[in-house]
Design a protein around this motif. Sequence first.
Motif, PDB file in Angstrom:
ATOM      1  N   HIS A   7    -115.370 -37.928  57.171  1.00  0.00           N
ATOM      2  CA  HIS A   7    -115.185 -38.003  58.624  1.00  0.00           C
ATOM      3  C   HIS A   7    -113.846 -38.619  59.021  1.00  0.00           C
ATOM      4  CE1 HIS A   7    -119.326 -36.737  59.444  1.00  0.00           C
ATOM      5  NE2 HIS A   7    -119.647 -37.453  58.375  1.00  0.00           N
ATOM      6  N   LYS A   8    -112.989 -38.876  58.023  1.00  0.00           N
ATOM      7  CA  LYS A   8    -111.659 -39.452  58.258  1.00  0.00           C
ATOM      8  C   LYS A   8    -111.739 -40.717  59.130  1.00  0.00           C
ATOM      9  CE  LYS A   8    -109.283 -35.029  57.649  1.00  0.00           C
ATOM     10  NZ  LYS A   8    -110.104 -34.691  56.551  1.00  0.00           N
ATOM     11  N   LEU A   9    -112.523 -41.674  58.647  1.00  0.00           N
ATOM     12  CA  LEU A   9    -112.755 -42.922  59.378  1.00  0.00           C
ATOM     13  C   LEU A   9    -111.719 -43.969  58.990  1.00  0.00           C
ATOM     14  CD1 LEU A   9    -116.654 -43.057  58.991  1.00  0.00           C
ATOM     15  CD2 LEU A   9    -115.309 -42.046  60.846  1.00  0.00           C
ATOM     16  N   TYR A  10    -110.472 -43.672  59.285  1.00  0.00           N
ATOM     17  CA  TYR A  10    -109.372 -44.553  58.887  1.00  0.00           C
ATOM     18  C   TYR A  10    -108.529 -44.958  60.088  1.00  0.00           C
ATOM     19  CZ  TYR A  10    -110.609 -42.517  54.376  1.00  0.00           C
ATOM     20  OH  TYR A  10    -111.296 -42.100  53.277  1.00  0.00           O
ATOM     21  N   GLU A  11    -108.007 -46.184  59.989  1.00  0.00           N
ATOM     22  CA  GLU A  11    -107.076 -46.695  60.998  1.00  0.00           C
ATOM     23  C   GLU A  11    -105.637 -46.486  60.570  1.00  0.00           C
ATOM     24  OE1 GLU A  11    -108.210 -50.825  61.214  1.00  0.00           O
ATOM     25  OE2 GLU A  11    -109.602 -50.409  62.845  1.00  0.00           O
ATOM     26  N   GLY A  12    -105.430 -46.176  59.320  1.00  0.00           N
ATOM     27  CA  GLY A  12    -104.082 -46.006  58.792  1.00  0.00           C
ATOM     28  C   GLY A  12    -104.111 -46.029  57.279  1.00  0.00           C
ATOM     29  N   ARG A  13    -102.955 -46.330  56.710  1.00  0.00           N
ATOM     30  CA  ARG A  13    -102.826 -46.306  55.255  1.00  0.00           C
ATOM     31  C   ARG A  13    -102.037 -47.522  54.788  1.00  0.00           C
ATOM     32  NH1 ARG A  13    -104.288 -43.891  50.900  1.00  0.00           N
ATOM     33  NH2 ARG A  13    -102.808 -43.524  49.248  1.00  0.00           N
ATOM     34  N   ASP A  14    -102.477 -48.124  53.681  1.00  0.00           N
ATOM     35  CA  ASP A  14    -101.757 -49.207  53.031  1.00  0.00           C
ATOM     36  C   ASP A  14    -101.061 -48.591  51.821  1.00  0.00           C
ATOM     37  OD1 ASP A  14    -100.943 -51.331  51.378  1.00  0.00           O
ATOM     38  OD2 ASP A  14    -102.586 -52.612  52.062  1.00  0.00           O
ATOM     39  N   GLU A  15     -99.783 -48.295  51.973  1.00  0.00           N
ATOM     40  CA  GLU A  15     -99.032 -47.629  50.910  1.00  0.00           C
ATOM     41  C   GLU A  15     -98.875 -48.534  49.694  1.00  0.00           C
ATOM     42  OE1 GLU A  15     -98.427 -44.510  50.851  1.00  0.00           O
ATOM     43  OE2 GLU A  15     -98.956 -44.107  52.928  1.00  0.00           O
ATOM     44  N   GLU A  16     -98.727 -49.817  49.940  1.00  0.00           N
ATOM     45  CA  GLU A  16     -98.524 -50.753  48.834  1.00  0.00           C
ATOM     46  C   GLU A  16     -99.720 -50.762  47.871  1.00  0.00           C
ATOM     47  OE1 GLU A  16     -97.076 -55.356  48.148  1.00  0.00           O
ATOM     48  OE2 GLU A  16     -97.442 -54.643  50.174  1.00  0.00           O
ATOM     49  N   LEU A  17    -100.929 -50.700  48.448  1.00  0.00           N
ATOM     50  CA  LEU A  17    -102.130 -50.679  47.618  1.00  0.00           C
ATOM     51  C   LEU A  17    -102.637 -49.258  47.369  1.00  0.00           C
ATOM     52  CD1 LEU A  17    -104.146 -53.715  49.020  1.00  0.00           C
ATOM     53  CD2 LEU A  17    -102.907 -53.558  46.857  1.00  0.00           C
ATOM     54  N   ASP A  18    -101.942 -48.272  47.934  1.00  0.00           N
ATOM     55  CA  ASP A  18    -102.303 -46.863  47.752  1.00  0.00           C
ATOM     56  C   ASP A  18    -103.751 -46.617  48.164  1.00  0.00           C
ATOM     57  OD1 ASP A  18    -101.959 -44.177  47.093  1.00  0.00           O
ATOM     58  OD2 ASP A  18    -102.627 -44.498  45.027  1.00  0.00           O
TER      59      ASP A  18
END
Length: 152
Positions: free
Chosen positions: A13-24
């Motif tokens: 359901h794409k329940l994301y606020e964003g992405r933490d690139e550092e922790l992938d």
Amino acid sequence: MKHVSPGDLAKEHKLYEGRDEELDTNILDEDKLIDLLENILEEAEQEGVGVVVDFHVCEIFPERWFDLVLVLRARTEVLFDRLTTRAYSEKKRAENMESEIMQVILDEARESYDPLIVHEVPSNTLEEMESNIERVRLWSQQWITDHETVET
């Protein structure tokens, strides 16, 4: 009983606020996940079935949702090998290792729920995992028996 993986629900359901690139990793939108899970749990209750919620954090969920909380634990050398096999980045692996050493998830579970329902479960060897499966089977069987008695 019905098995629900909040991680899978978040992906589906794409329940994301964003992405933490550092922790992938994606940053979970906890409110949206809780709303979705609440609907699933209500439907299950109407159907008269129990739900097993399989996730790596627990403190975000209301205490009233659970009769039992199992916290899987692993020795650091076992966990290190598992995370390496999963190709976790060095930073993500280190964060997970530190969390296990400091028993972060276990402490959060004990602080968030009645300590009587929180159980630390070793998960290092195949034998321990098989024993865990049997314990869960017995707990599930007892839960079903208890709820059949209540409903009749």
